[in-house]
Design an enzyme around this catalytic site. Structure first.
Site, PDB file in Angstrom:
ATOM      1  N   ASN A 178       3.845 -16.898   0.048  1.00 23.75           N
ATOM      2  CA  ASN A 178       3.224 -17.156  -1.246  1.00 23.75           C
ATOM      3  C   ASN A 178       3.544 -18.587  -1.651  1.00 23.75           C
ATOM      4  O   ASN A 178       4.513 -19.180  -1.180  1.00 23.75           O
ATOM      5  CB  ASN A 178       3.819 -16.221  -2.305  1.00 23.75           C
ATOM      6  N   HIS A 193      -1.406 -17.309  -1.542  1.00 23.60           N
ATOM      7  CA  HIS A 193      -0.546 -17.666  -0.406  1.00 23.60           C
ATOM      8  C   HIS A 193      -0.877 -19.118  -0.071  1.00 23.60           C
ATOM      9  O   HIS A 193      -1.991 -19.586  -0.305  1.00 23.60           O
ATOM     10  CB  HIS A 193      -0.788 -16.720   0.771  1.00 23.60           C
ATOM     11  N   CYS A 244       1.827 -11.068   4.758  1.00 23.41           N
ATOM     12  CA  CYS A 244       1.455  -9.660   4.832  1.00 23.41           C
ATOM     13  C   CYS A 244       1.459  -9.253   6.300  1.00 23.41           C
ATOM     14  O   CYS A 244       0.843  -9.914   7.130  1.00 23.41           O
ATOM     15  CB  CYS A 244       0.079  -9.453   4.212  1.00 23.41           C
ATOM     16  N   ARG A 267       9.530  -8.454  -2.854  1.00 23.42           N
ATOM     17  CA  ARG A 267       8.582  -7.570  -2.155  1.00 23.42           C
ATOM     18  C   ARG A 267       7.728  -8.373  -1.167  1.00 23.42           C
ATOM     19  O   ARG A 267       7.953  -8.314   0.038  1.00 23.42           O
ATOM     20  CB  ARG A 267       7.703  -6.826  -3.186  1.00 23.42           C
ATOM     21  N   ASP A 268       6.778  -9.145  -1.649  1.00 19.86           N
ATOM     22  CA  ASP A 268       5.898  -9.882  -0.727  1.00 19.86           C
ATOM     23  C   ASP A 268       6.734 -10.821   0.137  1.00 19.86           C
ATOM     24  O   ASP A 268       6.482 -10.989   1.329  1.00 19.86           O
ATOM     25  CB  ASP A 268       4.854 -10.686  -1.525  1.00 19.86           C
ATOM     26  N   HIS A 272      -2.978 -14.677  -7.165  1.00 23.47           N
ATOM     27  CA  HIS A 272      -1.903 -14.468  -6.180  1.00 23.47           C
ATOM     28  C   HIS A 272      -2.241 -15.306  -4.948  1.00 23.47           C
ATOM     29  O   HIS A 272      -2.990 -14.888  -4.077  1.00 23.47           O
ATOM     30  CB  HIS A 272      -1.868 -12.962  -5.861  1.00 23.47           C
TER      31      HIS A 272
HETATM   32  P1  HMG Z   1      -1.654   6.818   6.934  1.00 24.56           P
HETATM   33  O1  HMG Z   1      -0.965   6.782   8.254  1.00 24.56           O
HETATM   34  O2  HMG Z   1      -3.149   6.937   6.919  1.00 24.56           O
HETATM   35  O3  HMG Z   1      -1.024   7.919   5.962  1.00 24.56           O
HETATM   36  O4  HMG Z   1      -1.240   5.507   6.146  1.00 24.56           O
HETATM   37  P2  HMG Z   1      -0.862   9.453   6.048  1.00 24.56           P
HETATM   38  O5  HMG Z   1      -1.113   9.968   4.685  1.00 24.56           O
HETATM   39  O6  HMG Z   1      -1.630  10.010   7.220  1.00 24.56           O
HETATM   40  O7  HMG Z   1       0.713   9.588   6.361  1.00 24.56           O
HETATM   41  C1  HMG Z   1       1.285   9.174   7.574  1.00 24.56           C
HETATM   42  C2  HMG Z   1       2.800   9.275   7.473  1.00 24.56           C
HETATM   43  O8  HMG Z   1       3.305   8.362   6.492  1.00 24.56           O
HETATM   44  C3  HMG Z   1       3.287  10.645   7.018  1.00 24.56           C
HETATM   45  O9  HMG Z   1       4.571  10.834   7.594  1.00 24.56           O
HETATM   46  C4  HMG Z   1       3.450  10.479   5.536  1.00 24.56           C
HETATM   47  O10 HMG Z   1       4.389  11.370   4.965  1.00 24.56           O
HETATM   48  C5  HMG Z   1       3.965   9.060   5.432  1.00 24.56           C
HETATM   49  P3  HMG Z   1       4.788  11.766   8.887  1.00 24.56           P
HETATM   50  O11 HMG Z   1       4.205  13.097   8.505  1.00 24.56           O
HETATM   51  O12 HMG Z   1       3.994  11.091   9.972  1.00 24.56           O
HETATM   52  O13 HMG Z   1       6.259  11.714   9.087  1.00 24.56           O
HETATM   53  N1  HMG Z   1       3.620   8.436   4.146  1.00 24.56           N
HETATM   54  C6  HMG Z   1       4.503   7.858   3.324  1.00 24.56           C
HETATM   55  N2  HMG Z   1       5.828   7.695   3.397  1.00 24.56           N
HETATM   56  C7  HMG Z   1       6.426   7.060   2.372  1.00 24.56           C
HETATM   57  N3  HMG Z   1       5.757   6.569   1.293  1.00 24.56           N
HETATM   58  C8  HMG Z   1       4.436   6.709   1.183  1.00 24.56           C
HETATM   59  C9  HMG Z   1       3.752   7.374   2.241  1.00 24.56           C
HETATM   60  N4  HMG Z   1       2.457   7.683   2.439  1.00 24.56           N
HETATM   61  C10 HMG Z   1       2.386   8.328   3.608  1.00 24.56           C
HETATM   62  N5  HMG Z   1       3.786   6.227   0.128  1.00 24.56           N
HETATM   63  C11 HMG Z   1      -0.686   4.420   4.084  1.00 24.56           C
HETATM   64  C12 HMG Z   1      -1.696   5.246   4.830  1.00 24.56           C
HETATM   65  C13 HMG Z   1      -1.314   3.920   2.817  1.00 24.56           C
HETATM   66  C14 HMG Z   1       0.547   5.287   3.788  1.00 24.56           C
HETATM   67  C15 HMG Z   1      -0.241   3.248   4.999  1.00 24.56           C
HETATM   68  O14 HMG Z   1      -1.394   2.595   5.431  1.00 24.56           O
HETATM   69  C16 HMG Z   1       0.663   2.276   4.316  1.00 24.56           C
HETATM   70  O15 HMG Z   1       1.810   2.581   3.983  1.00 24.56           O
HETATM   71  N6  HMG Z   1       0.175   1.030   4.086  1.00 24.56           N
HETATM   72  C17 HMG Z   1       0.935   0.041   3.391  1.00 24.56           C
HETATM   73  C18 HMG Z   1       0.651  -1.304   3.960  1.00 24.56           C
HETATM   74  C19 HMG Z   1       1.433  -2.345   3.173  1.00 24.56           C
HETATM   75  O16 HMG Z   1       2.413  -2.047   2.514  1.00 24.56           O
HETATM   76  N7  HMG Z   1       0.973  -3.616   3.266  1.00 24.56           N
HETATM   77  C20 HMG Z   1       1.624  -4.686   2.608  1.00 24.56           C
HETATM   78  C21 HMG Z   1       1.432  -4.675   1.124  1.00 24.56           C
HETATM   79  S1  HMG Z   1      -0.141  -5.284   0.593  1.00 24.56           S
HETATM   80  C22 HMG Z   1       0.025  -7.009   0.584  1.00 24.56           C
HETATM   81  O17 HMG Z   1       1.009  -7.530   1.048  1.00 24.56           O
HETATM   82  C23 HMG Z   1      -1.036  -7.835  -0.091  1.00 24.56           C
HETATM   83  C24 HMG Z   1      -0.593  -8.316  -1.486  1.00 24.56           C
HETATM   84  O18 HMG Z   1       0.556  -9.138  -1.404  1.00 24.56           O
HETATM   85  C25 HMG Z   1      -1.731  -9.119  -2.132  1.00 24.56           C
HETATM   86  C26 HMG Z   1      -2.289 -10.205  -1.222  1.00 24.56           C
HETATM   87  O19 HMG Z   1      -1.540 -11.097  -0.780  1.00 24.56           O
HETATM   88  O20 HMG Z   1      -3.499 -10.128  -0.990  1.00 24.56           O
HETATM   89  C27 HMG Z   1      -0.285  -7.133  -2.406  1.00 24.56           C
HETATM   90 MG    MG Z   2       0.579 -11.217  -0.919  1.00 27.46          MG
END
Ligand code: HMG
Ligand code: MG
Length: 326
Positions: free
Chosen positions: A276, A236, A267, A14-15, A234
């Site tokens: 990481n 990086h 990210c 994933r990450d 966690h």
């Molecule tokens: P938004 O644009 O505000 O969401 O995003 P929305 O509710 O307005 O929906 C927009 C569109 O996305 C819609 O589709 C929804 O259906 C769709 P449309 O009508 O335009 O065709 N949608 C989805 N589709 C599939 N699965 C879903 C979903 N939700 C909405 N779950 C949202 C808000 C949270 C969805 C967006 O900001 C997002 O997906 N963010 C994810 C970002 C991400 O994955 N970042 C990386 C992971 S975190 C990380 O790496 C850090 C970590 O490793 C720890 C660290 O290192 O610190 C964990």
């Molecule tokens: Mg991370």
């Protein structure tokens, strides 16, 4: 578990992969997961139920979950497969698949009763310690994200699924620098635990963490009454401090650490952040301290060399390369 046991959460699928620009075939992702499963890891973060517009690389996570629940992936000990889910849509998509394959995985109650070699599944939410990172990563403020996570965590727990909760940018933010308040991190972590999260993973998303700041963060967590066994770290490794910060965390009694094979990762919403800490470095370091991870280092090093080759990038694990003489 004896105090020398360390739980490693392998986040490579994933990450490690989420930030790759070129679409990685689902067969490669599955091969990565199946190879990791044989090394002795007990947790593999396998995908994300997020918007494909935001993170296109994670688009085939449903297929990956289906595969895990239907193929009986061989592993020396039972594995928990973790998937990110930031909102109701994410948890609904995951739950649809889980309900289709009820009986193919262990609920938390089954696992407490001894389990039977089937996999466990975990869903993970991800909060941020700063408002600017929350906006960039989740398109909402921290308070709104926490309200959404309450539903995700409760949705998971109602289905007997373990819930993990990340707090990102705990030791530095790409937008607010070192201006991250450790008391705020502890406050967010407390809310997530009160909602029912089983574990908090503290993300040093930018790799800006240092030993004294890690020490201070964990001191604030204890002062807020959060138990070490509820915390994972966690790191990086952008600034090369991950193992130093790991040593500080170990000394304070933390026993769960996230890492990524081959040092893959980053990210998409944290500009400049690299991978990481590599699982190979982590395992070698733990072994040097007499700690036990249960992971076969040589097998892990082979996987790091293979997957970085598949992605056409250098192997970022110094230990992996040393072990292989590469
Ligand atoms: P938004 O644009 O505000 O969401 O995003 P929305 O509710 O307005 O929906 C927009 C569109 O996305 C819609 O589709 C929804 O259906 C769709 P449309 O009508 O335009 O065709 N949608 C989805 N589709 C599939 N699965 C879903 C979903 N939700 C909405 N779950 C949202 C808000 C949270 C969805 C967006 O900001 C997002 O997906 N963010 C994810 C970002 C991400 O994955 N970042 C990386 C992971 S975190 C990380 O790496 C850090 C970590 O490793 C720890 C660290 O290192 O610190 C964990
Ligand atoms: Mg991370």
């Amino acid at each position: 578990q004896p105090d020398t046991h360390v739980r490693i959460v392998e986040v490579g699928p994933r990450d490690g992969l989420q930030n790759e620009k070129k679409a990685i075939p689902v067969a490669t992702k599955i091969e990565l997961i199946e190879r990791l499963a044989k090394t002795g890891v007990s947790v593999i973060e396998a995908g994300s139920f997020v918007s494909p517009k935001w993170v296109p690389q994670m688009d085939n996570s449903s297929q990956i979950m289906e595969h895990i629940l239907t193929r009986n992936i061989p592993s020396p000990s039972p594995i928990t497969y973790s998937f990110l889910a930031p909102n109701a849509r994410g948890v609904a998509d995951a739950t649809t698949i889980l309900q289709k394959h009820q009986g193919a995985y262990l609920t938390q109650t089954d696992a407490f009763n001894g389990g039977n070699g089937k996999p466990m599944v975990e869903l993970a939410v991800f909060a941020a310690a700063t408002e600017s990172f929350s906006q960039k990563n989740l398109n909402c403020d921290i308070a709104t994200s926490l309200e959404r996570f309450r539903d995700v965590i409760q949705g998971a727990k109602q289905n007997g699924i373990r819930a993990r909760a990340y707090v990102s940018v705990v030791l530095g933010c790409p937008f607010e620098g070192y201006d991250v308040n450790p008391h705020k991190v502890a406050e967010i972590a407390t809310s997530l635990l009160e909602m029912g999260a089983d574990e908090i993973s503290l993300g040093d998303t930018t790799g800006m963490g240092t030993a004294p700041r890690t020490q201070e963060l964990l001191r604030c967590m204890s002062a807020a009454g959060i138990r070490n066994e509820d915390i994972a770290m966690h790191f990086h490794d952008t600034y090369g401090q991950a193992l130093v910060n790991t040593a500080v965390s170990l000394e304070r009694g933390i026993r769960t650490f996230d890492s990524s094979v081959g040092g893959l990762g980053g990210c998409p919403y944290s500009p400049g952040a690299t991978g990481n800490v590599s699982t190979e470095n982590m395992v070698y370091f733990m072994e040097s301290l007499g700690m036990n991870t249960g992971i076969d280092l040589d097998a892990m090093a082979d996987i790091g060399q293979w997957i970085t080759g598949e992605l056409g990038k250098p192997n970022d694990s110094v230990v992996g390369k040393a072990v292989l003489g590469a």
